[in-house]
Design an enzyme around this catalytic site. Structure first.
Site, PDB file in Angstrom:
ATOM      1  N   VAL A  25      -2.729   1.552 -17.744  1.00 27.49           N
ATOM      2  CA  VAL A  25      -1.515   2.364 -17.645  1.00 27.49           C
ATOM      3  C   VAL A  25      -0.414   1.603 -18.384  1.00 27.49           C
ATOM      4  CG1 VAL A  25       0.194   3.390 -16.107  1.00 27.49           C
ATOM      5  CG2 VAL A  25      -2.215   3.273 -15.399  1.00 27.49           C
ATOM      6  N   VAL A  51      -3.071   1.955 -11.311  1.00 24.32           N
ATOM      7  CA  VAL A  51      -3.519   0.747 -11.997  1.00 24.32           C
ATOM      8  C   VAL A  51      -4.681   0.087 -11.255  1.00 24.32           C
ATOM      9  CG1 VAL A  51      -2.716  -1.281 -13.247  1.00 24.32           C
ATOM     10  CG2 VAL A  51      -1.095   0.469 -12.598  1.00 24.32           C
ATOM     11  N   LEU A 421     -12.101   0.736   0.098  1.00 21.62           N
ATOM     12  CA  LEU A 421     -12.089   2.194   0.062  1.00 21.62           C
ATOM     13  C   LEU A 421     -11.344   2.653  -1.191  1.00 21.62           C
ATOM     14  CD1 LEU A 421     -11.334   2.872   3.820  1.00 21.62           C
ATOM     15  CD2 LEU A 421     -13.419   3.529   2.611  1.00 21.62           C
ATOM     16  N   LEU A 476     -13.330   8.171  10.284  1.00 24.02           N
ATOM     17  CA  LEU A 476     -13.660   6.864   9.728  1.00 24.02           C
ATOM     18  C   LEU A 476     -14.944   6.438  10.433  1.00 24.02           C
ATOM     19  CD1 LEU A 476     -10.498   7.104   9.282  1.00 24.02           C
ATOM     20  CD2 LEU A 476     -10.470   4.616   9.332  1.00 24.02           C
ATOM     21  N   ILE A 479     -16.015   2.701  11.194  1.00 21.66           N
ATOM     22  CA  ILE A 479     -15.098   2.045  12.127  1.00 21.66           C
ATOM     23  C   ILE A 479     -15.253   2.645  13.519  1.00 21.66           C
ATOM     24  CG2 ILE A 479     -12.716   1.351  12.536  1.00 21.66           C
ATOM     25  CD1 ILE A 479     -14.122   0.316   9.929  1.00 21.66           C
TER      26      ILE A 479
END
Length: 593
Positions: A25, A51, A421, A476, A479
């Site tokens: 970028v 980025v 993630l 999730l 988790i």
């Protein structure tokens, strides 16, 4: 001597080091470098939307072909800090990527100038080197050293920070006479290999643990040759999956607490000797070390000398590049075989395949909402051995590793140590950029998918097609399963009733609309019997429109995937295991009960 800006010299060096693609970028502090990219030509640039996404694209690009080094570029300040996660991911998995950042002018770096941050200091713990170049004349040497470091010893990432005035300063530099520095890699001796083979030959039930270092060294063929010469079954690590095809008679299955096969753990527990090559004894592979090491001897071969003994002390260690070691292993083993000095391992190898046929997990369920196991069964049917799978973390990745099949190195591209993630979408774009001719299939749970889904627009803009399988339970999931040990179910529930999509019930985010809004295609599947047709349609749409295509599978809300919290002898299966062939129709071997 030719004169050019330091930025132009840097670009010319990139080209001569083999760089053909970059991800990034632009911004004010890196614009002179972008001007040099445009002026020099020869390097295709993919504009990311974030980025951090660019850094993961670079990592996916590197992982796809031997010798690739992905390059990610950003401006000063937050661009560099955004890429720290990508650098951490790359260093954890020994992946070389080059991160190039812009910086405030040298005169104001220490004066709290706008977006002036000491990115080299921030990046140092997660790179092989991180340098802010204060003198323009040093730019060629710093870039030359960067490639040397990335390729030498244990591979890894490097960050180069370029103040804007340094980029713009003219220097003397002759690209035509530039030469890359030779990489240094430690090499095993014949005496070391002979000793390791003697230990293997003294055992009755040996295994080879084949790690990602073998893939980094492009030595999978040598590993297979050595295993076949000695008749030694092979356990690939998650990072080494694909070194030995899943259907090879010497593939003994994966071992671990999570990403493992029932037969893999059982085979390992029967072994009495382990030769680890290019692996790091990751804790989710070993579990409790007393269980993992009890009753067996270990030889460890690794390119990084300080890795040997870091987790536990092997009986013998060899510091060597995996390819150099395997060349000698093959040479010495061939000599021993010709002399009739290799033990017959056929009974032991056959026993590993018996367990492979007996110890399987069930994948065939007709439930609606569907169970995730059925998704992987249908993926096995729809996507062939040429497929490159890309994924990062979560129950989706764990179940995928338990149930999908991989047949070639670099066809399971997985973020191993860091597991951030959001990694999957940009990494898949990097993989598909590096190899546009091979089918790429990404795998995400809903939360991983939502972290960086804006990068799908990159695929639409740059026409980068691939298929993304999204398993959605509005949780999730990993988790939530881990919280069982604390007897809680807290802040892991993603469900809500979407006022704009009441047909979704409590599944919340309308991924189909979001994906379409980003210029891509999407399909939603609620009935497992329709998955196969959806995967075929997705392949057609990707080929026709040249964009990412998402197949969302609506899962039951709660599924517990097989895993152990402590040791490889105590994996909790949770769901029903396979007790008849129809329960696991895409298993590598037909079930034998």
């Amino acid at each position: 001597m030719p004169r050019m800006t330091a930025a132009r010299a840097a670009v010319e060096i990139l080209k001569r080091e083999g760089v053909t693609n970059a991800f990034g970028v632009p911004g004010a502090a890196i614009n002179p470098f972008y001007a040099a990219l445009k002026g020099a030509g020869g390097i295709d640039h993919t504009l990311a939307r974030h980025v951090e996404g660019a850094s993961h694209m670079a990592e996916g690009y590197t992982r796809t072909h031997p010798g690739n080094i992905g390059v990610c570029i950003g401006t000063s300040g937050p661009a560099g800090t955004d890429m720290i996660t990508g650098l951490y991911s790359a260093t954890g998995d020994s992946i070389p990527i080059l991160c190039i950042t812009g910086q405030a002018p040298t005169a104001v770096i220490q004066k709290e100038d706008f977006q002036a941050v000491d990115i080299a200091a921030i990046a140092k713990p997660v790179t092989k080197a991180a340098t802010t170049v204060m003198e323009a004349a040093q730019v060629p040497g710093v870039f030359q050293q960067a490639f040397h470091l990335m390729r030498s010893g244990r591979p890894g990432p490097v960050l180069i920070d370029l103040p804007i005035d340094v980029q713009l300063t003219e220097i003397d530099f002759d690209p035509e006479t530039y030469e890359p520095l030779p990489a240094f890699k430690p090499t095993a001796t014949r005496a070391q290999i002979a000793k390791a083979l003697a230990l293997l030959n003294d055992s009755e039930r040996p295994l080879i643990v084949a790690g990602g270092g073998i893939i980094n060294a492009d030595a999978a063929d040598l590993l297979v040759e050595f295993a076949e010469l000695t008749g030694t079954p092979v356990v690939p690590t998650l990072m080494g999956w694909g070194i030995v095809a899943d259907d090879h008679e010497l593939n003994a299955g994966m071992v671990g607490l999570q990403t493992s096969h029932r037969y893999g753990n059982a085979n390992f527990l029967e072994s009495d000797f382990v030769l680890g090559i290019g692996n790091r004894w990751a804790n989710r592979h070993t579990g409790k070390l007393d269980v993992y090491t009890r009753g067996r001897k270990f030889v460890h071969v690794d390119i990084e000398p300080t890795q040997i003994g870091k987790i536990f002390a092997p009986d013998y260690g060899i510091a060597s590049d995996a390819k150099a070691a395997l060349e000698l292993f093959v040479e010495v083993a061939r000599e021993l075989k010709d002399a009739g000095a290799l033990p017959d391992r056929s009974d032991w190898a056959a026993s590993t395949q018996v367990r492979k046929a007996q110890l399987q997990r069930r994948t065939h369920f007709d439930d609606i909402p569907m169970k995730p196991q059925r998704v992987y069964e249908e993926m096995n049917k729809a996507f062939g051995p040429e497929t490159r799978y890309v994924t990062t973390i979560g129950l989706s990745q764990i179940a995928g590793a338990q149930m999908l099949h991989v047949y070639k190195p670099r066809h399971w591209i997985n973020c191993g140590q860091a597991g951030p993630l959001g990694w999957t979408i940009p990494a898949a774009l990097g993989v598909a950029t590096a190899d546009p001719e091979t089918p790429v299939v990404a795998l995400s749970g809903d939360y991983d998918f939502q972290f960086m889904l804006e990068e799908l627009a990159v695929g639409a803009q740059h026409r980068i097609p691939y298929v993304h399988v999204l398993v959605n339970n509005a949780y999730l999931g990993l988790i939530r399963q881990a919280q069982r040990n604390l007897d809680i179910n807290f802040q892991v529930n993603l469900e809500f009733e979407n006022i704009n999509a009441p047909e979704l019930g409590v599944y919340g985010v309308d991924h189909v609309k979001v994906v379409e809004g980003l210029g891509c295609k999407a399909l939603r599947v609620t009935d497992p019997s329709e998955l196969g047709a959806a995967f075929e349609e997705a392949k057609k749409l990707a080929a026709e429109h040249r964009v990412p295509v998402v197949v969302e599978a609506i899962l039951e809300r709660i599924t517990n995937i097989s895993m152990s919290g402590s040791d490889i002898a105590g994996v909790n299966e949770w769901e029903d295991i396979a007790t008849e062939p129809g329960h696991a129709p895409t298993a590598i071997k037909p079930l034998k009960v």
